[in-house]
Scaffold this motif. Structure first.
Motif, PDB file in Angstrom:
ATOM      1  N   PRO A  51      20.314  53.893  71.356  1.00 42.29           N
ATOM      2  CA  PRO A  51      21.071  52.670  71.063  1.00 42.29           C
ATOM      3  C   PRO A  51      22.284  52.946  70.183  1.00 42.29           C
ATOM      4  O   PRO A  51      22.433  54.030  69.618  1.00 42.29           O
ATOM      5  N   LEU A  52      23.103  51.937  70.086  1.00 41.42           N
ATOM      6  CA  LEU A  52      24.269  52.019  69.213  1.00 41.42           C
ATOM      7  C   LEU A  52      23.846  52.236  67.759  1.00 41.42           C
ATOM      8  O   LEU A  52      22.949  51.567  67.264  1.00 41.42           O
ATOM      9  N   LEU A  55      26.699  42.239  63.307  1.00 39.57           N
ATOM     10  CA  LEU A  55      25.874  42.263  64.505  1.00 39.57           C
ATOM     11  C   LEU A  55      24.834  43.370  64.430  1.00 39.57           C
ATOM     12  O   LEU A  55      25.136  44.482  64.008  1.00 39.57           O
ATOM     13  N   TYR A 100      26.050  41.741  75.794  1.00 44.55           N
ATOM     14  CA  TYR A 100      27.070  42.698  76.213  1.00 44.55           C
ATOM     15  C   TYR A 100      26.586  43.430  77.454  1.00 44.55           C
ATOM     16  O   TYR A 100      25.402  43.714  77.604  1.00 44.55           O
ATOM     17  N   TYR A 137      31.008  53.026  65.603  1.00 46.78           N
ATOM     18  CA  TYR A 137      29.657  53.192  66.118  1.00 46.78           C
ATOM     19  C   TYR A 137      29.552  54.545  66.804  1.00 46.78           C
ATOM     20  O   TYR A 137      30.508  55.040  67.394  1.00 46.78           O
ATOM     21  N   SER A 179      32.391  51.444  77.501  1.00 48.14           N
ATOM     22  CA  SER A 179      32.088  50.733  76.262  1.00 48.14           C
ATOM     23  C   SER A 179      31.479  49.362  76.566  1.00 48.14           C
ATOM     24  O   SER A 179      31.653  48.830  77.662  1.00 48.14           O
ATOM     25  N   PRO A 180      30.761  48.779  75.611  1.00 47.50           N
ATOM     26  CA  PRO A 180      30.174  47.457  75.827  1.00 47.50           C
ATOM     27  C   PRO A 180      31.250  46.380  75.972  1.00 47.50           C
ATOM     28  O   PRO A 180      32.275  46.394  75.298  1.00 47.50           O
ATOM     29  N   ARG A 209      40.691  59.781  74.504  1.00 40.37           N
ATOM     30  CA  ARG A 209      39.556  59.341  75.302  1.00 40.37           C
ATOM     31  C   ARG A 209      38.470  60.401  75.357  1.00 40.37           C
ATOM     32  O   ARG A 209      37.283  60.091  75.417  1.00 40.37           O
ATOM     33  N   SER A 211      18.342  47.859  71.791  1.00 35.19           N
ATOM     34  CA  SER A 211      18.516  49.164  72.437  1.00 35.19           C
ATOM     35  C   SER A 211      18.969  49.044  73.883  1.00 35.19           C
ATOM     36  O   SER A 211      19.327  50.043  74.507  1.00 35.19           O
ATOM     37  N   LEU A 236      32.527  54.795  69.338  1.00 36.33           N
ATOM     38  CA  LEU A 236      33.120  53.508  69.676  1.00 36.33           C
ATOM     39  C   LEU A 236      33.678  52.823  68.443  1.00 36.33           C
ATOM     40  O   LEU A 236      33.021  52.771  67.401  1.00 36.33           O
ATOM     41  N   VAL A 272      31.638  50.186  58.297  1.00 35.36           N
ATOM     42  CA  VAL A 272      32.204  48.858  58.443  1.00 35.36           C
ATOM     43  C   VAL A 272      33.323  48.695  57.431  1.00 35.36           C
ATOM     44  O   VAL A 272      33.145  49.015  56.249  1.00 35.36           O
ATOM     45  N   LEU A 315      29.389  59.459  72.295  1.00 31.07           N
ATOM     46  CA  LEU A 315      30.488  58.508  72.511  1.00 31.07           C
ATOM     47  C   LEU A 315      30.706  57.770  71.198  1.00 31.07           C
ATOM     48  O   LEU A 315      29.772  57.171  70.657  1.00 31.07           O
ATOM     49  N   ARG A 320      34.876  60.188  73.943  1.00 29.94           N
ATOM     50  CA  ARG A 320      33.752  61.053  74.296  1.00 29.94           C
ATOM     51  C   ARG A 320      33.967  62.385  73.604  1.00 29.94           C
ATOM     52  O   ARG A 320      34.888  63.117  73.944  1.00 29.94           O
ATOM     53  N   GLN A 368      27.216  56.424  69.804  1.00 29.10           N
ATOM     54  CA  GLN A 368      26.226  56.196  70.856  1.00 29.10           C
ATOM     55  C   GLN A 368      25.917  57.521  71.531  1.00 29.10           C
ATOM     56  O   GLN A 368      26.750  58.074  72.249  1.00 29.10           O
ATOM     57  N   TYR A 387      31.961  41.139  68.672  1.00 28.48           N
ATOM     58  CA  TYR A 387      32.866  42.267  68.499  1.00 28.48           C
ATOM     59  C   TYR A 387      33.610  42.537  69.798  1.00 28.48           C
ATOM     60  O   TYR A 387      33.087  42.298  70.880  1.00 28.48           O
ATOM     61  N   THR A 388      34.807  43.091  69.662  1.00 25.85           N
ATOM     62  CA  THR A 388      35.525  43.643  70.806  1.00 25.85           C
ATOM     63  C   THR A 388      35.557  45.152  70.633  1.00 25.85           C
ATOM     64  O   THR A 388      36.003  45.646  69.597  1.00 25.85           O
ATOM     65  N   PHE A 389      35.078  45.853  71.635  1.00 26.29           N
ATOM     66  CA  PHE A 389      35.002  47.304  71.568  1.00 26.29           C
ATOM     67  C   PHE A 389      36.209  47.957  72.224  1.00 26.29           C
ATOM     68  O   PHE A 389      36.773  47.422  73.191  1.00 26.29           O
ATOM     69  N   GLY A 390      36.586  49.111  71.685  1.00 25.17           N
ATOM     70  CA  GLY A 390      37.522  49.979  72.373  1.00 25.17           C
ATOM     71  C   GLY A 390      36.817  50.744  73.471  1.00 25.17           C
ATOM     72  O   GLY A 390      35.590  50.627  73.645  1.00 25.17           O
ATOM     73  N   SER A 391      37.574  51.522  74.208  1.00 23.64           N
ATOM     74  CA  SER A 391      37.012  52.250  75.346  1.00 23.64           C
ATOM     75  C   SER A 391      36.240  53.496  74.927  1.00 23.64           C
ATOM     76  O   SER A 391      35.543  54.089  75.741  1.00 23.64           O
TER      77      SER A 391
END
Lengths: 111, 113
Positions: B42-43, A99, A36, B35, A43-44, B9, A103, B90, B48, B88, B109, B37, B102-106
């Motif tokens: 890291p995430l 997944l 990613y 998630y 976002s990723p 947003r 980091s 996500l 889930v 953030l 914040r 961040q 995965y497909t992330f949203g924007s």
């Protein structure tokens, strides 16, 4: 040992060079591997996926997988300043089927 | 709308407020995720949902409460948050719990004041 490890960087390369990003993982049952790209404050975004040993190429990006060494890498050829971002390695561990993210490695491409 | 949409947003809330984050996916996926961040970190997987059933809760404080009314919608209800919850947030979705990524949203914040 972390489940997914990446060098945090920062990694700096000159424009036009090859950027090499590395990732190791601990679960030998892992089956799917992803890269990613995440720009600052965004976002990723999924840029590459790889499922079998060897190389997979998509444009300027090449993902490499070596399951015996538990190693996955991303090569970016002809690096551009717009490639400057954090690159996240993600692994689908076979047991959990979710997944696990590293980091991230921060890449800066210098004009 | 396509992909994964998150609203709002940006959100600024006081520690005594109650707010909700919304996520909607238009990809026909059957799993959704929250998630967190934080800056330079890291995430962190929070929750889930697979087929609308919560399958993982990663020791998240009870001031965060998820809700998944159907396979396309996911909410994160927030109450009595702390400043360290600023981050953030996500949302992501996937098919078959991540076999194809995965497909992330924007993202939202969130700032807690």
């Amino acid at each position: 040992q972390k489940e997914v490890e990446q060098n945090s960087g920062p990694l700096s390369v000159p424009e036009g060079a090859i950027a090499s990003l590395n990732c190791t993982y601990s679960d030998r049952g892992s089956q799917s591997f992803f890269w990613y790209r995440q720009y600052s404050g965004k976002s990723p975004e999924l840029i590459m996926s790889i499922y079998s040993n060897g190389d997979k190429e998509d444009g300027r990006f090449t993902a490499q997988l070596n399951k015996a060494s538990q190693y996955v890498s991303l090569l970016i050829r002809d690096s551009q300043p717009s490639d400057s971002a954090t690159y996240l390695c993600a692994v689908n561990r076979g047991s959990a089927r979710q997944l696990t993210f590293g980091s991230g490695t921060q890449l800066t491409v210098l004009p | 709308e396509t992909g994964v949409t998150q609203t709002p947003r940006h959100l600024v809330m006081g520690m005594t407020n109650k707010k909700s984050l919304k996520c909607e996916q238009h990809l026909g996926h059957n799993a959704m995720y929250w998630y967190k961040q934080s800056a330079k970190k890291p995430l962190e997987l929070m929750f889930v949902y697979s087929l609308e059933e919560r399958v993982e809760n990663n020791s998240v404080p009870s001031r965060f409460s998820p809700e998944c009314p159907n396979s396309s919608h996911l909410f994160l209800h927030l109450h009595t948050l702390q400043p360290e919850d600023s981050a953030l947030y996500l949302c992501a979705s996937s098919q078959q719990q991540g076999d194809y990524g995965y497909t992330f949203g924007s993202g939202t914040r969130l700032t807690v004041v």
